[in-house]
Design an enzyme around this catalytic site. Structure first.
Site, PDB file in Angstrom:
ATOM      1  N   LYS A 109      12.963 -29.762 -35.254  1.00  0.00           N
ATOM      2  CA  LYS A 109      13.216 -29.366 -33.863  1.00  0.00           C
ATOM      3  C   LYS A 109      14.711 -29.471 -33.642  1.00  0.00           C
ATOM      4  CE  LYS A 109      10.847 -28.030 -30.237  1.00  0.00           C
ATOM      5  NZ  LYS A 109       9.571 -27.316 -30.113  1.00  0.00           N
ATOM      6  N   ASP A 135      12.168 -22.597 -27.535  1.00  0.00           N
ATOM      7  CA  ASP A 135      11.453 -23.657 -26.816  1.00  0.00           C
ATOM      8  C   ASP A 135      11.999 -23.573 -25.395  1.00  0.00           C
ATOM      9  OD1 ASP A 135       9.629 -26.222 -27.300  1.00  0.00           O
ATOM     10  OD2 ASP A 135      11.252 -26.903 -26.011  1.00  0.00           O
TER      11      ASP A 135
HETATM   12  P1  NDP Z   1      10.467 -22.478 -20.513  1.00  0.00           P
HETATM   13  O1  NDP Z   1      11.875 -22.945 -20.447  1.00  0.00           O
HETATM   14  O2  NDP Z   1      10.198 -21.036 -20.702  1.00  0.00           O
HETATM   15  O3  NDP Z   1       9.668 -22.970 -19.216  1.00  0.00           O
HETATM   16  C1  NDP Z   1       9.584 -24.297 -18.852  1.00  0.00           C
HETATM   17  C2  NDP Z   1       8.939 -24.366 -17.491  1.00  0.00           C
HETATM   18  O4  NDP Z   1       8.682 -25.734 -17.155  1.00  0.00           O
HETATM   19  C3  NDP Z   1       9.814 -23.814 -16.380  1.00  0.00           C
HETATM   20  O5  NDP Z   1       9.002 -23.201 -15.422  1.00  0.00           O
HETATM   21  C4  NDP Z   1      10.465 -25.078 -15.836  1.00  0.00           C
HETATM   22  O6  NDP Z   1      10.942 -24.967 -14.517  1.00  0.00           O
HETATM   23  C5  NDP Z   1       9.300 -26.016 -15.889  1.00  0.00           C
HETATM   24  N1  NDP Z   1       9.733 -27.422 -15.834  1.00  0.00           N
HETATM   25  C6  NDP Z   1      10.700 -28.019 -16.562  1.00  0.00           C
HETATM   26  N2  NDP Z   1      10.824 -29.314 -16.215  1.00  0.00           N
HETATM   27  C7  NDP Z   1       9.902 -29.517 -15.240  1.00  0.00           C
HETATM   28  C8  NDP Z   1       9.531 -30.629 -14.454  1.00  0.00           C
HETATM   29  N3  NDP Z   1      10.140 -31.802 -14.640  1.00  0.00           N
HETATM   30  N4  NDP Z   1       8.538 -30.471 -13.549  1.00  0.00           N
HETATM   31  C9  NDP Z   1       7.914 -29.272 -13.374  1.00  0.00           C
HETATM   32  N5  NDP Z   1       8.241 -28.189 -14.084  1.00  0.00           N
HETATM   33  C10 NDP Z   1       9.217 -28.303 -15.005  1.00  0.00           C
HETATM   34  O7  NDP Z   1       9.791 -23.347 -21.694  1.00  0.00           O
HETATM   35  P2  NDP Z   1       8.470 -23.041 -22.513  1.00  0.00           P
HETATM   36  O8  NDP Z   1       7.463 -22.415 -21.633  1.00  0.00           O
HETATM   37  O9  NDP Z   1       8.857 -22.392 -23.771  1.00  0.00           O
HETATM   38  O10 NDP Z   1       8.003 -24.530 -22.904  1.00  0.00           O
HETATM   39  C11 NDP Z   1       7.176 -25.325 -22.053  1.00  0.00           C
HETATM   40  C12 NDP Z   1       6.580 -26.453 -22.862  1.00  0.00           C
HETATM   41  O11 NDP Z   1       5.815 -25.907 -23.962  1.00  0.00           O
HETATM   42  C13 NDP Z   1       7.581 -27.407 -23.508  1.00  0.00           C
HETATM   43  O12 NDP Z   1       7.012 -28.691 -23.581  1.00  0.00           O
HETATM   44  C14 NDP Z   1       7.704 -26.849 -24.941  1.00  0.00           C
HETATM   45  O13 NDP Z   1       8.137 -27.829 -25.863  1.00  0.00           O
HETATM   46  C15 NDP Z   1       6.249 -26.462 -25.183  1.00  0.00           C
HETATM   47  N6  NDP Z   1       6.048 -25.490 -26.253  1.00  0.00           N
HETATM   48  C16 NDP Z   1       6.681 -24.269 -26.228  1.00  0.00           C
HETATM   49  C17 NDP Z   1       6.449 -23.365 -27.236  1.00  0.00           C
HETATM   50  C18 NDP Z   1       7.012 -21.994 -27.193  1.00  0.00           C
HETATM   51  O14 NDP Z   1       6.632 -21.176 -28.054  1.00  0.00           O
HETATM   52  N7  NDP Z   1       7.881 -21.644 -26.263  1.00  0.00           N
HETATM   53  C19 NDP Z   1       5.593 -23.707 -28.397  1.00  0.00           C
HETATM   54  C20 NDP Z   1       4.897 -24.976 -28.269  1.00  0.00           C
HETATM   55  C21 NDP Z   1       5.151 -25.826 -27.246  1.00  0.00           C
HETATM   56  P3  NDP Z   1      12.540 -24.799 -14.220  1.00  0.00           P
HETATM   57  O15 NDP Z   1      12.819 -23.367 -14.506  1.00  0.00           O
HETATM   58  O16 NDP Z   1      12.654 -25.185 -12.802  1.00  0.00           O
HETATM   59  O17 NDP Z   1      13.252 -25.745 -15.147  1.00  0.00           O
END
Ligand code: NDP
Length: 445
Positions: A126, A166
């Site tokens: 990572k 991510d």
């Molecule tokens: P993005 O950056 O696309 O989206 C993250 C989302 O989570 C945004 O809507 C963000 O809001 C919100 N968020 C962040 N911090 C908080 C918080 N403290 N409270 C509420 N909402 C929050 O990331 P991903 O969708 O890619 O990733 C999301 C999760 O999935 C992570 O844990 C990542 O490690 C996991 N993951 C992702 C993969 C992928 O292929 N992308 C694969 C496997 C796991 P804001 O815009 O306001 O920050």
């Protein structure tokens, strides 16, 4: 925790002070692999657990870049190459102001087991930076990505280490990163990054894969209970890549997502989230989630309260780590939730997991439930290696098959080790056994 693992865990705590998320991730695995330790004394002799808890390589570097006004900024870049017993290091890059070394280590450690569970030939890693892309112009993001890659490129390669996206790293960032890698190395090495745009080596369904996979995994958890997503009210936290494509697939499978969020609050839309509007707000305009409620009658924006108070039968935390705590889990149970699947990495606190499991809620840990993203990345690598590109339908069918197999592997392993229905135990033991067996075969390296 098995008594043989306690001193190993203590040593992890002593040697990695202050890295609480890493401690949490290691504890969760060590607490569930006890039965495998008893069954395989040869792993203990080879110090497999001690080696699994120590990354093979940790890279930390300075990332200087200039904003649109000419101000200079210094961020920190990370890549933790955790384990390459099963294949090249594989795992995403996270750009978020909260990123510390311990964050990257927790994610890299989880990735090792997740990648093993997919059954595909990929190791675990990572990386990322404390850079915050929110509010930055495209040119600023590009300059940052180019500076980041100027150091990282020397550690990458299609047979060595293959990053993906991510949080904060989507197709835009991956395009800039790949462009800079290509320029520095003078090689069109498509297989060095996954999640790329379709015009330069990307694969169909990679963008959708984590969310779709999470919905497929939930469908399987419900199926073995004689149920399905059909007609269920569902809450999905987040509104990024994982959340958006989870919502899309849940709707296709007959469920109705009634709430989603970002870090400012959540929207509640009892008639079901309008996905086209959500994509426009978050993917095209990059606005805050409150803009969704402003544009649609009947939806409300709520801040300062927990999204888990919204009544639902299925919950899919898909935002960030430790976002679902005991209060949230208690509210879910009180409102009749029957299944929780982790779209994000480690979104549920250990105490909240206990609350859910004790209440009989089916619980799918992220290692298994969100493995669709990395599985599709491995398929992208496969297509890059053979200079091929598969159709959307074929890619989605492969993804679904992989998620069904991951579910079966977790379910059967949990039964085999005396913990029927416990997907945490099933996922951790199945992932651990595969990595341990490969490490044993490779000798002391
Ligand atoms: P993005 O950056 O696309 O989206 C993250 C989302 O989570 C945004 O809507 C963000 O809001 C919100 N968020 C962040 N911090 C908080 C918080 N403290 N409270 C509420 N909402 C929050 O990331 P991903 O969708 O890619 O990733 C999301 C999760 O999935 C992570 O844990 C990542 O490690 C996991 N993951 C992702 C993969 C992928 O292929 N992308 C694969 C496997 C796991 P804001 O815009 O306001 O920050």
């Amino acid at each position: 925790m098995h008594e043989a693992l306690e001193p190993i865990f203590q040593r992890v705590l002593d040697r990695n002070p202050g890295e609480t998320e890493f401690h949490q991730a290691v504890r969760e695995v060590l607490e569930s692999i006890g039965p495998a330790v008893d069954r395989h004394p040869e792993y203990a002799d080879a110090k497999i657990v001690e080696r699994i808890c120590e990354p093979e390589r940790q890279i930390i570097f300075r990332v200087p870049w200039e904003d649109d006004e000419g101000n200079i900024h210094i961020n920190r870049g990370f890549r933790v190459e955790f384990n390459s017993a099963l294949g090249p290091y594989k795992g995403g890059l996270r750009f978020h102001p909260s990123v510390l070394l311990g964050t990257v280590k927790f994610l890299g450690f989880e990735q090792v087991f997740k990648n093993a569970l997919t059954g595909l030939p990929i190791g675990g890693a990572k990386g990322g930076s404390d850079f915050d892309p929110r509010g930055r112009s495209d040119r600023e993001v590009m300059r940052f990505c180019q500076s980041f890659m100027l150091e990282l490129y020397r550690h990458l390669g299609e047979h060595t280490d293959v990053p993906a996206g991510d949080m904060g790293v989507g197709a835009r960032e991956l395009g800039y990163l790949f462009g800079q890698y290509k320029r520095i190395t003078n090689r069109y090495e498509s297989g060095v990054l996954t999640g790329k745009g379709l015009l330069y080596g990307g694969a169909q369904v990679r963008r959708e894969a984590t969310g779709y996979g999470s919905a497929f995994f939930m469908e399987e958890m419900l199926r073995v209970r004689g149920d399905s997503l059909e007609g269920k009210d569902v809450v999905v936290s987040g509104s990024g890549n994982v959340a958006i494509y989870t919502i899309e697939k849940v709707h296709q499978l007959g469920g109705r997502v009634v709430a989603c969020s970002d870090s400012t609050g959540f929207v509640h839309d009892p008639r079901g989230i309008d996905l086209d509007l959500l994509k426009d707000v978050k993917e095209v305009r990059r606005e805050r989630i409150s803009a969704y409620a402003e544009k649609i009658a009947g939806a409300t924006f709520v801040s300062g309260r927990s999204i888990w108070e919204v009544p639902c039968q299925v919950a899919l935390p898909s935002a960030t780590q430790n976002e679902l705590d005991v209060a949230g889990a208690t509210a879910l149970v009180r409102n009749g939730c029957i299944a929780v699947g982790e779209g994000a990495n480690m979104p549920t606190t250990p105490d909240a997991v206990r609350v859910l499991q004790e209440a009989g809620v089916a619980f799918g840990p992220g290692k298994a439930a969100n493995a669709g993203g990395v599985a599709a990345s491995a398929l992208e690598m496969q297509q890059n290696a053979s200079r091929d590109s598969w159709t959307f339908e074929h890619s989605e069918a492969r993804l679904r098959e992989i998620m069904v197999n991951i579910h079966a592997r977790c379910y059967e392993t949990a039964e085999e080790y005396g913990a029927p229905g416990n997907y945490v135990t099933g996922a951790n033991i199945a992932g651990y056994a595969r990595v341990a067996e490969a490490m044993l075969g490779l000798g002391l390296i």
